[in-house]
Design an enzyme around this catalytic site. Structure first.
Site, mmCIF file in Angstrom:
data_model
loop_
_atom_site.group_PDB
_atom_site.id
_atom_site.type_symbol
_atom_site.label_atom_id
_atom_site.label_comp_id
_atom_site.label_asym_id
_atom_site.label_seq_id
_atom_site.Cartn_x
_atom_site.Cartn_y
_atom_site.Cartn_z
ATOM 1 N N LYS A 175 -20.147 49.233 68.019
ATOM 2 C CA LYS A 175 -18.895 50.020 67.729
ATOM 3 C C LYS A 175 -19.489 51.344 67.229
ATOM 4 O O LYS A 175 -19.790 51.757 67.241
ATOM 5 C CB LYS A 175 -18.821 49.076 66.222
ATOM 6 N N GLY A 228 -26.660 57.179 62.073
ATOM 7 C CA GLY A 228 -25.707 57.743 61.982
ATOM 8 C C GLY A 228 -26.264 58.872 60.552
ATOM 9 O O GLY A 228 -27.890 58.865 60.649
ATOM 10 N N SER A 229 -26.129 58.943 60.173
ATOM 11 C CA SER A 229 -25.836 59.928 58.696
ATOM 12 C C SER A 229 -26.315 59.259 57.881
ATOM 13 O O SER A 229 -26.086 58.109 57.363
ATOM 14 C CB SER A 229 -24.554 60.822 58.596
ATOM 15 N N ALA A 231 -25.760 59.240 54.486
ATOM 16 C CA ALA A 231 -24.459 59.358 54.000
ATOM 17 C C ALA A 231 -24.247 57.931 53.982
ATOM 18 O O ALA A 231 -24.178 57.278 53.327
ATOM 19 C CB ALA A 231 -23.543 61.001 53.617
ATOM 20 N N THR A 232 -23.708 57.227 55.600
ATOM 21 C CA THR A 232 -23.153 56.219 56.153
ATOM 22 C C THR A 232 -24.103 55.525 55.769
ATOM 23 O O THR A 232 -23.848 53.853 55.762
ATOM 24 C CB THR A 232 -22.665 56.454 57.275
ATOM 25 N N GLU A 250 -31.586 53.961 61.708
ATOM 26 C CA GLU A 250 -32.330 55.376 61.791
ATOM 27 C C GLU A 250 -31.036 56.688 61.506
ATOM 28 O O GLU A 250 -30.083 56.852 62.284
ATOM 29 C CB GLU A 250 -32.339 55.646 63.495
ATOM 30 N N CYS A 283 -30.596 65.322 66.088
ATOM 31 C CA CYS A 283 -30.982 64.372 64.792
ATOM 32 C C CYS A 283 -32.861 64.788 64.256
ATOM 33 O O CYS A 283 -32.835 64.866 63.732
ATOM 34 C CB CYS A 283 -31.093 62.658 64.538
#
Ligand code: NAD
Length: 478
Positions: A175, A228-229, A231-232, A250, A283
């Site tokens: 995705k 990703g972040s 939060a996600t 990660e 990152c």
């Protein structure tokens, strides 16, 4: 067509292009113009992809490793052939520097496939013995892997996860990020051209909360690889946990860059200004400069000069050092951090505002000092061209400042004293500590984040430990 390249915008499921009733508009950060309408998948497309992947996984998983490795090498060959096209599309899509895409990032995409193909052949089986019993360890395919990736290095980060997943014999559903979805679609064509069986790689385009959430929650997915972040990452971990699906996360970072007075200060300044690379959308960036008090003023002064020499502009031009922020929404988010930092009492030594001359999504390289302890700008990831600086006295204070966030992705230490490097790096909480260097990425070495920067390590054998089902066949003496 994007930059003269034909780019499919449908999903790629079971070896076929599949459209959806809905689409989302992909906008280029270079001029904020729409460049593609991309299929907007959700639960039904994810379900179709999981079924296609499940069907393909049996044949691909039982394909001899040597043949799997050949296909991955062929993918690498085709990536290499198409570096100029992939680079042009990625730059248009996410605003990364074209020269970096061509010279290092896209070649690294090819290397991801080559490395894990070779690693697969080295893996073999392992024999152990215990009190007269023989133990035979195998790394069996685990089935279907879901891969979810961010926009800042879409193809490089996607292939860093899907190359080992495929090498391990899994079928994959990718995705891609909705802010930079295009090169993933090109990869599907490349994989098919290389002889990867239909269904072994599927690409479901869409929005995170829709397609991404459906993929993570699908009970037919055996592994989730998420970048990703934080939060996600929390949402992904919770959804995967509900199915007891192993997830490798990660996540974000707020990495410290610790410079001691005994370091080569030329090298410190040169490396510090590199932390603005990709307009700060990295990152791993060492965004918190922690500098020994005796050289603090000198380092900041020289950094100001180096930052002023950075050329902002169109990332397609070779002379450009810093491109735009990815979207207007992200630009506003970065600006929000800057405004709140000022309101909290931090002082911008340089930057601290959008680049009004250039306009668009260009934000000035920014350095904050005097931020109050524990304030947002010192603790939260901005993911833009914003650094902070703090002075320290002595190793204990340097380490305390370095470890003072909830993140632990990476740390950078500059010193001329090997003993100090050893002492300090032991005490830093980080998945990777770079001493007198930065961004050296050996694919054979473990990579991942401590604390809220991630769960798990990948790279070399660690990748296979995650994507495979490690099995021990323990046999009594015959
Ligand atoms: P993000 O978390 O917003 O999105 C990442 C991906 O997750 C996207 O594909 C998005 O569509 C998808 N997503 C969003 N909501 C979802 C949900 N509920 N369920 C499943 N998927 C969902 O991150 P971003 O803004 O795209 O990327 C920037 C972040 O990524 C930064 O925090 C950065 O530090 C981090 N990052 C980490 C690494 C690393 O190796 N540790 C590398 C690059 C970027």
């Amino acid at each position: 067509m994007v930059e003269g390249v034909e780019v499919p915008t449908e999903h790629w499921i079971g070896g076929e292009r599949v459209s959806s009733a809905d689409a989302f508009v992909d906008v280029s950060p270079i001029d904020e113009m729409p460049i593609a309408e991309v299929a907007r998948g959700g639960a039904p497309e994810v379900d179709a992809a999981v079924r296609a992947a499940r069907r393909a996984s049996e044949a691909w998983g039982s394909t001899p490793p040597k043949r799997r490795a050949e296909v991955l090498h062929r993918i690498a060959d085709l990536v290499q052939e198409r570096v100029p096209e992939l680079a042009a599309v990625e730059t248009r899509d996410n605003g990364s520097l074209l020269r970096s895409m061509r010279s290092s990032v896209m070649p690294r995409v090819a290397r991801n496939f080559r490395f894990f193909a070779d690693q697969l052949l080295e893996l073999g089986n392992r024999e152990m013995a215990y009190e007269g019993f023989s133990e035979r360890l195998t790394w069996d395919p685990s089935g279907v892997t879901g891969v979810i990736t961010p926009w800042n290095a879409p193809l490089m980060l996607a292939t860093w996860r899907l190359a080992p997943a495929l090498a391990a014999g899994n079928a994959v559903i990718l995705k891609p990020p909705e802010w930079a979805p295009l090169t993933a679609s090109m990869l599907a064509d490349i994989a098919r051209g290389a002889g990867l069986p239909d269904g072994a790689l599927n690409v479901v385009q869409g929005i995170g909360e829709e397609a991404g959430a459906a993929l993570v929650a699908h009970p037919g997915v055996d592994r989730v690889a998420f970048t990703g972040s934080a939060a996600t990452g929390r949402l992904v971990a919770a959804a995967a946990g509900a199915n007891l699906t192993p997830a490798s996360l990660e996540l974000g970072g707020k990495s410290p860059f610790v410079a001691f007075a005994d370091a080569d200060l030329d090298a410190v300044v040169k490396q510090a200004v590199n932390q603005y690379d990709s307009a700060g959308q990295v990152c791993l960036a060492g965004t918190r400069l922690i500098v020994e008090a005796s050289v603090y003023d000198e380092v900041l002064d020289r950094l100001g000069g180096a930052a002023a020499a950075l050329r902002q502009g169109d990332p397609r031009q070779d002379a450009t050092d810093l491109g735009p922020q990815i979207t207007r929404e992200h630009f506003d988010r970065v600006d929000g951090f800057v405004r709140r930092a000022k309101a909290d009492g931090a002082r911008a030594v340089f930057g601290g505002a959008p680049n009004e001359e250039l306009g668009g999504l260009h934000y000035r390289p920014t350095l904050f000092v005097e931020a109050p302890e524990g304030s947002e700008i010192l603790t939260q990831e901005v993911f833009g061209p914003v650094l902070t600086a703090q002075p320290f006295t002595g190793e204990d204070e340097a380490v305390a400042l370095a470890n003072s966030t909830e993140y632990g992705l990476a740390a950078i230490v500059y010193t001329g004293d090997p003993g100090r490097a050893e002492r300090v790096s032991r005490r830093l909480v980080a998945g990777t500590v770079w001493v007198n260097c930065f961004f050296v990425r050996d694919l054979a070495a473990p990579f991942g984040g401590a604390r809220h920067s991630g769960i798990g390590r990948e790279g070399g054998p660690w990748s296979f430990d995650f994507y495979a089902d490690v099995k021990n066949v323990c046999t009594a003496p015959w």
